[in-house]
Scaffold this active site. Structure first.
Site, PDB file in Angstrom:
ATOM      1  CB  CYS A 163     -14.827  -8.937  19.221  1.00 28.37           C
ATOM      2  SG  CYS A 163     -15.290 -10.540  18.587  1.00 28.37           S
ATOM      3  CG  ASP A 206     -28.931 -10.653  13.774  1.00 26.56           C
ATOM      4  OD1 ASP A 206     -27.902 -10.592  13.066  1.00 26.56           O
ATOM      5  OD2 ASP A 206     -29.389  -9.678  14.412  1.00 26.56           O
ATOM      6  CG  HIS A 211     -11.198 -12.416  16.732  1.00 26.82           C
ATOM      7  ND1 HIS A 211     -12.387 -11.749  16.986  1.00 26.82           N
ATOM      8  CD2 HIS A 211     -10.395 -11.531  16.085  1.00 26.82           C
ATOM      9  CE1 HIS A 211     -12.290 -10.512  16.533  1.00 26.82           C
ATOM     10  NE2 HIS A 211     -11.086 -10.349  15.974  1.00 26.82           N
ATOM     11  CG  ASN A 222     -22.884  -7.488   5.505  1.00 21.60           C
ATOM     12  OD1 ASN A 222     -23.233  -7.506   4.332  1.00 21.60           O
ATOM     13  ND2 ASN A 222     -23.756  -7.501   6.505  1.00 21.60           N
ATOM     14  N   GLY A 267     -21.134  -2.701   5.180  1.00 12.76           N
ATOM     15  CA  GLY A 267     -21.877  -2.522   6.423  1.00 12.76           C
ATOM     16  C   GLY A 267     -21.498  -3.500   7.518  1.00 12.76           C
ATOM     17  CG  HIS A 302     -15.826 -12.967  15.543  1.00  9.63           C
ATOM     18  ND1 HIS A 302     -15.256 -13.341  16.748  1.00  9.63           N
ATOM     19  CD2 HIS A 302     -16.148 -14.123  14.908  1.00  9.63           C
ATOM     20  CE1 HIS A 302     -15.211 -14.669  16.826  1.00  9.63           C
ATOM     21  NE2 HIS A 302     -15.770 -15.169  15.722  1.00  9.63           N
ATOM     22  CG  HIS A 360     -20.866 -12.034  11.212  1.00  7.70           C
ATOM     23  ND1 HIS A 360     -19.884 -11.094  11.491  1.00  7.70           N
ATOM     24  CD2 HIS A 360     -21.922 -11.341  10.737  1.00  7.70           C
ATOM     25  CE1 HIS A 360     -20.343  -9.892  11.196  1.00  7.70           C
ATOM     26  NE2 HIS A 360     -21.585 -10.016  10.721  1.00  7.70           N
TER      27      HIS A 360
HETATM   28  P1  AMP Z   1     -22.835  -7.129  10.298  1.00  9.42           P
HETATM   29  O1  AMP Z   1     -23.414  -5.801   9.918  1.00  9.42           O
HETATM   30  O2  AMP Z   1     -22.752  -8.084   9.147  1.00  9.42           O
HETATM   31  O3  AMP Z   1     -21.531  -6.984  11.054  1.00  9.42           O
HETATM   32  O4  AMP Z   1     -23.903  -7.786  11.274  1.00  9.42           O
HETATM   33  C1  AMP Z   1     -23.765  -7.906  12.654  1.00  9.42           C
HETATM   34  C2  AMP Z   1     -25.029  -8.558  13.165  1.00  9.42           C
HETATM   35  O5  AMP Z   1     -24.819  -8.982  14.492  1.00  9.42           O
HETATM   36  C3  AMP Z   1     -26.249  -7.643  13.185  1.00  9.42           C
HETATM   37  O6  AMP Z   1     -27.286  -8.229  12.378  1.00  9.42           O
HETATM   38  C4  AMP Z   1     -26.648  -7.584  14.660  1.00  9.42           C
HETATM   39  O7  AMP Z   1     -28.044  -7.546  14.853  1.00  9.42           O
HETATM   40  C5  AMP Z   1     -26.034  -8.863  15.185  1.00  9.42           C
HETATM   41  N1  AMP Z   1     -25.710  -8.864  16.603  1.00  9.42           N
HETATM   42  C6  AMP Z   1     -24.978  -7.940  17.279  1.00  9.42           C
HETATM   43  N2  AMP Z   1     -24.864  -8.290  18.568  1.00  9.42           N
HETATM   44  C7  AMP Z   1     -25.526  -9.463  18.720  1.00  9.42           C
HETATM   45  C8  AMP Z   1     -25.779 -10.330  19.828  1.00  9.42           C
HETATM   46  N3  AMP Z   1     -25.305 -10.050  21.052  1.00  9.42           N
HETATM   47  N4  AMP Z   1     -26.514 -11.448  19.613  1.00  9.42           N
HETATM   48  C9  AMP Z   1     -26.992 -11.715  18.388  1.00  9.42           C
HETATM   49  N5  AMP Z   1     -26.784 -10.958  17.301  1.00  9.42           N
HETATM   50  C10 AMP Z   1     -26.071  -9.830  17.474  1.00  9.42           C
HETATM   51 ZN    ZN Z   2     -14.084 -12.191  18.043  1.00  8.21          ZN
END
Ligand code: AMP
Ligand code: ZN
Length: 115
Positions: free
Chosen positions: A4, A30, A46, A88, A94, A99, A101
């Protein structure tokens, strides 16, 4: 190790703007910030989502994420003004990256309830 996107950041295969790292967790900015301070905090392990936290080791990691979030808020200078910590979990929330976070959001007045 999973393939991932956040695991790839943990492995250094995708660049990220790191703000904190230790043996079990990582924090980075982010890529699409929605607030002046928008930091993601992840476990290096993970774990797909909060709903998969079902053992003491994972619960301890969640505690570490919370402490790291408060430290990051302090370094960002927003402990006084306030911050929000968001996880989330699943489709209706959403969650886009499967993974676990947390989003640390701060630096402006945040609306409640979220949309
Ligand atoms: P969620 O909707 O809670 O799964 O949020 C995923 C977050 O990951 C979003 O705010 C994206 O902008 C952020 N994101 C996705 N790819 C990356 C990346 N390569 N580096 C930093 N942030 C990322
Ligand atoms: Zn992962």
């Amino acid at each position: 190790m999973q393939d991932c996107i956040f695991c790839q950041i943990v492995q250094g295969r995708i660049p990220a703007d790191l703000v904190y790292e230790d043996e079990s967790i990582l924090a980075f900015k982010d890529i699409r910030p929605v607030a002046p301070v928008h930091i993601l905090l992840i476990t290096k392990k993970h774990i797909p989502s909060l709903s998969d936290v079902d053992n003491d080791e994972d619960a301890r990691l969640i505690g570490k994420l919370h402490r790291a979030a408060v430290s990051a808020a302090g370094r960002a200078g927003v402990l006084g003004s306030g911050f929000r910590l968001v996880a989330n979990c699943g489709k209706d929330a959403g969650q886009l990256v499967d993974h676990l976070h947390y989003h640390l959001l701060a630096g402006r007045s945040l609306q409640w309830p979220p949309g």
